[in-house]
Scaffold this active site. Structure first.
Site, mmCIF file in Angstrom:
data_model
loop_
_atom_site.group_PDB
_atom_site.id
_atom_site.type_symbol
_atom_site.label_atom_id
_atom_site.label_comp_id
_atom_site.label_asym_id
_atom_site.label_seq_id
_atom_site.Cartn_x
_atom_site.Cartn_y
_atom_site.Cartn_z
ATOM 1 N N LYS A 197 2.097 -14.121 18.183
ATOM 2 C CA LYS A 197 3.446 -13.807 18.590
ATOM 3 C C LYS A 197 4.684 -14.740 17.929
ATOM 4 O O LYS A 197 4.473 -15.786 17.519
ATOM 5 C CB LYS A 197 3.708 -14.421 20.042
ATOM 6 C CG LYS A 197 4.751 -13.945 20.846
ATOM 7 C CD LYS A 197 4.508 -14.251 22.578
ATOM 8 C CE LYS A 197 5.747 -13.650 23.299
ATOM 9 N NZ LYS A 197 5.615 -13.911 24.483
ATOM 10 N N LYS A 208 6.971 -7.385 32.789
ATOM 11 C CA LYS A 208 6.412 -8.365 33.849
ATOM 12 C C LYS A 208 5.263 -7.496 34.590
ATOM 13 O O LYS A 208 5.529 -6.376 34.867
ATOM 14 C CB LYS A 208 7.271 -8.940 34.571
ATOM 15 C CG LYS A 208 8.338 -9.758 34.005
ATOM 16 C CD LYS A 208 7.484 -11.075 33.244
ATOM 17 C CE LYS A 208 8.633 -11.990 32.714
ATOM 18 N NZ LYS A 208 7.854 -13.047 32.103
ATOM 19 N N HIS A 255 15.616 -14.483 21.601
ATOM 20 C CA HIS A 255 16.730 -13.863 21.757
ATOM 21 C C HIS A 255 17.849 -13.467 20.671
ATOM 22 O O HIS A 255 18.653 -12.682 21.057
ATOM 23 C CB HIS A 255 17.482 -14.726 23.139
ATOM 24 C CG HIS A 255 16.805 -15.198 24.011
ATOM 25 N ND1 HIS A 255 16.570 -16.084 24.591
ATOM 26 C CD2 HIS A 255 16.940 -14.235 25.168
ATOM 27 C CE1 HIS A 255 15.837 -15.913 25.829
ATOM 28 N NE2 HIS A 255 15.964 -14.700 26.317
ATOM 29 N N GLN A 311 22.277 -3.096 35.500
ATOM 30 C CA GLN A 311 22.594 -3.263 34.101
ATOM 31 C C GLN A 311 23.338 -1.883 33.722
ATOM 32 O O GLN A 311 24.160 -1.878 32.863
ATOM 33 C CB GLN A 311 21.448 -3.313 33.283
ATOM 34 C CG GLN A 311 21.801 -3.830 31.892
ATOM 35 C CD GLN A 311 20.416 -3.898 31.027
ATOM 36 O OE1 GLN A 311 20.331 -3.369 29.969
ATOM 37 N NE2 GLN A 311 19.618 -4.983 31.321
ATOM 38 N N LYS A 319 6.537 -18.854 18.835
ATOM 39 C CA LYS A 319 6.126 -19.835 19.519
ATOM 40 C C LYS A 319 5.081 -20.680 18.718
ATOM 41 O O LYS A 319 4.901 -20.380 17.283
ATOM 42 C CB LYS A 319 4.784 -19.107 20.480
ATOM 43 C CG LYS A 319 5.419 -18.243 21.516
ATOM 44 C CD LYS A 319 5.878 -18.880 22.566
ATOM 45 C CE LYS A 319 6.165 -18.041 23.832
ATOM 46 N NZ LYS A 319 6.696 -18.856 24.922
ATOM 47 N N THR A 320 5.380 -21.859 19.092
ATOM 48 C CA THR A 320 4.462 -23.099 18.156
ATOM 49 C C THR A 320 3.569 -23.671 19.282
ATOM 50 O O THR A 320 3.427 -23.355 20.525
ATOM 51 C CB THR A 320 5.538 -24.101 17.834
ATOM 52 O OG1 THR A 320 6.095 -24.741 18.836
ATOM 53 C CG2 THR A 320 6.780 -23.351 16.924
ATOM 54 N N HIS A 372 16.185 -18.869 23.345
ATOM 55 C CA HIS A 372 15.034 -19.272 22.321
ATOM 56 C C HIS A 372 15.072 -18.215 21.119
ATOM 57 O O HIS A 372 16.083 -17.366 21.483
ATOM 58 C CB HIS A 372 13.741 -19.355 22.977
ATOM 59 C CG HIS A 372 13.168 -18.120 23.536
ATOM 60 N ND1 HIS A 372 12.991 -16.922 22.961
ATOM 61 C CD2 HIS A 372 12.986 -17.899 24.924
ATOM 62 C CE1 HIS A 372 12.735 -16.112 24.043
ATOM 63 N NE2 HIS A 372 12.695 -16.530 25.113
ATOM 64 N N THR A 376 17.919 -17.118 32.478
ATOM 65 C CA THR A 376 16.747 -17.409 33.248
ATOM 66 C C THR A 376 16.239 -18.802 32.978
ATOM 67 O O THR A 376 15.321 -19.356 33.553
ATOM 68 C CB THR A 376 15.489 -16.208 32.840
ATOM 69 O OG1 THR A 376 15.340 -16.447 31.439
ATOM 70 C CG2 THR A 376 15.722 -15.078 33.452
ATOM 71 N N ARG A 420 9.364 -11.391 39.539
ATOM 72 C CA ARG A 420 9.714 -12.850 38.912
ATOM 73 C C ARG A 420 9.993 -13.738 40.231
ATOM 74 O O ARG A 420 10.698 -13.330 41.205
ATOM 75 C CB ARG A 420 11.136 -12.582 38.191
ATOM 76 C CG ARG A 420 10.974 -12.096 36.890
ATOM 77 C CD ARG A 420 12.054 -11.743 36.151
ATOM 78 N NE ARG A 420 12.000 -10.929 34.963
ATOM 79 C CZ ARG A 420 11.862 -11.354 33.769
ATOM 80 N NH1 ARG A 420 11.947 -12.844 33.748
ATOM 81 N NH2 ARG A 420 11.778 -10.676 32.552
ATOM 82 N N ASP A 473 12.524 -3.384 24.529
ATOM 83 C CA ASP A 473 12.130 -3.288 25.930
ATOM 84 C C ASP A 473 13.183 -2.970 26.831
ATOM 85 O O ASP A 473 13.241 -2.775 28.068
ATOM 86 C CB ASP A 473 11.471 -4.731 26.475
ATOM 87 C CG ASP A 473 12.525 -5.925 26.326
ATOM 88 O OD1 ASP A 473 13.449 -5.690 25.457
ATOM 89 O OD2 ASP A 473 12.299 -6.828 27.105
#
Length: 419
Positions: free
Chosen positions: A230, A82, A48, A172, A233-234, A45, A40, A86, A193
């Protein structure tokens, strides 16, 4: 301690479809297993990482990892997590993203040897399949009621879900079936998930191969921080594996700034350190938290794994220079990393080098009077060295590789001057 016991000790296992059956298979023979990622974006990041690092743990025990990049599923979009559809990516964009992600995965796995990793792209088998074949050979085996019971689909029924995303779990499932038939793949690993998608694959294998359908699924818990915020994340956004998006220095800093409450957990799930090494670091957190030994080891292990030894050494050098203020020891490339997010100012070609004028123009000090006071009071440093002469004129010696000058006001307010 066997592999699954090690994973349990590390807190990596969330759900399993058949624990006893998987133990028997792992104790009997080496297997092939897979984990996938949809392209995607052109980079993964750190969110993953955990499933793929878990896959690598299996490889270290002699099993063969299959790394799947979803060139086909990336064109559809996983409805997991979601609340709305998307935005569909173009084929060209997805293919570009595939290439970027492949390079990152190559740094995690060994691709040589008896159990060398295999990298596959599901577009190779799904992209050319016609709709009639898909409906007859695959769709016929997956019931609508079975699909509607999936959390990822049930949660979208009120707000709406397209047929495209509705069929994602079947695509999948088809991946698992293809790898089961062509690579003797017995296990799929994914985040928590992905449980619904994984079990769909097992259902499809069971329906098509009822006499020989011994396959398994294993999910990994969502990584969270102790304070409830979370993970990954920054303030500037996601922590990417691409060094152009998140520099190795920024990557290193993310891990070294881990809270004491989280660091042992992250050492367990993200690094390949032994139980004994982690327990020693856990003791250091309890007895000498100010030394931050565990954080330093975590940052070193993760930066070395993703970016290599040279990038790690550079990140440590930048960190030390910024801590000591000795920034003149840095190269222009290192300055680009270390000062990526600090305020910057581009000087004009006719700049005469007057320090007071520069400080005001760059908004380091609000006025010339204040600028002179800051200089004479020792509040201004150029490339880590204090300047107290209000008539100071910057020369070539103040320009690091002719590109940058770093001006600091006080202890922490840096400004990057660009030429």
């Amino acid at each position: 301690m066997d592999l699954l016991q090690d994973l349990a000790w590390r807190g990596i296992i969330y759900q399993q479809t058949d624990e006893e059956g998987l133990i028997d298979v792992l104790n009997t023979d080496h297997i092939s297993l897979y984990c996938g990622v949809d392209p995607t974006a052109d980079s993964m990041h750190i969110g993953h990482l955990l499933p793929f690092l878990t896959l690598r743990r299996f490889q270290q025990q002699g099993h063969r990892p299959i790394v799947l990049v979803g060139g086909a599923t990336g064109l559809i979009g996983d409805p997991s997590g979601k609340s709305e559809e998307r935005k569909l990516l173009t084929l060209d964009t997805v293919q570009q993203n595939v290439e970027g992600i492949k390079k990152q995965l190559q740094s995690i796995f060994e691709f040589e040897g008896e159990n060398g990793a295999i990298m596959v792209n599901n577009y190779d088998w799904a992209g050319s399949m016609d709709v009639v074949t898909f409906l007859r050979d695959i769709g016929k085996h997956i019931g609508v009621n079975y699909m509607l019971a999936k959390d990822t689909i049930a949660s979208r029924l009120d707000t709406g879900i397209s047929f495209t995303e509705f069929t994602y779990t079947i695509l999948q499932a088809m991946d698992f079936l293809h790898l089961f038939e062509n690579h003797k793949c017995k296990l799929q690993i994914g985040g928590s998930d992905q449980w619904g998608n994984i079990t769909s694959g097992l259902e499809l294998i069971r329906k098509i191969h009822p006499e020989n359908s011994k396959a398994f699924g294993l999910t990994i818990p969502l990584v969270t921080k102790a304070d409830g915020t979370k993970f990954g994340k920054t303030e500037s956004g996601a922590v990417w594996l691409d060094p152009e998006k998140t520099t190795p220095y920024e990557f290193y800093q993310f891990w070294i700034n881990t809270a004491d409450a989280d660091v042992v957990k992250y050492l367990k799930i993200f690094t390949f350190l032994s139980h004994e090494e982690i327990e020693q670091l856990e003791k250091a957190v309890e007895e000498e938290p100010h030394l931050r030994k565990a954080q330093k080891v975590l940052a070193e292990e993760m930066t070395r794994l993703i970016h290599g030894e040279a990038a790690l050494e550079q990140a440590i050098k930048i960190s030390a220079a910024l801590f000591s203020g000795d920034v003149k020891s840095l190269s222009a490339g290192e300055i680009k990393q270390g000062f990526k997010d600090v305020p910057s100012f581009d000087v004009n070609a006719d700049f005469d080098g007057n320090l007071v004028d520069l400080i005001v123009s760059a908004k380091i000090s609000p006025s010339k009077r204040q600028a002179r006071e800051d200089i004479t009071n020792g509040a201004i440093s150029i490339n880590g060295e204090k300047v107290t002469d209000s008539n100071y004129v910057l020369g070539d010696a103040d320009k690091i590789e002719g590109q940058f000058t770093i001006i600091r006001r006080g202890k922490k307010k840096y400004t990057l001057i660009k030429y």
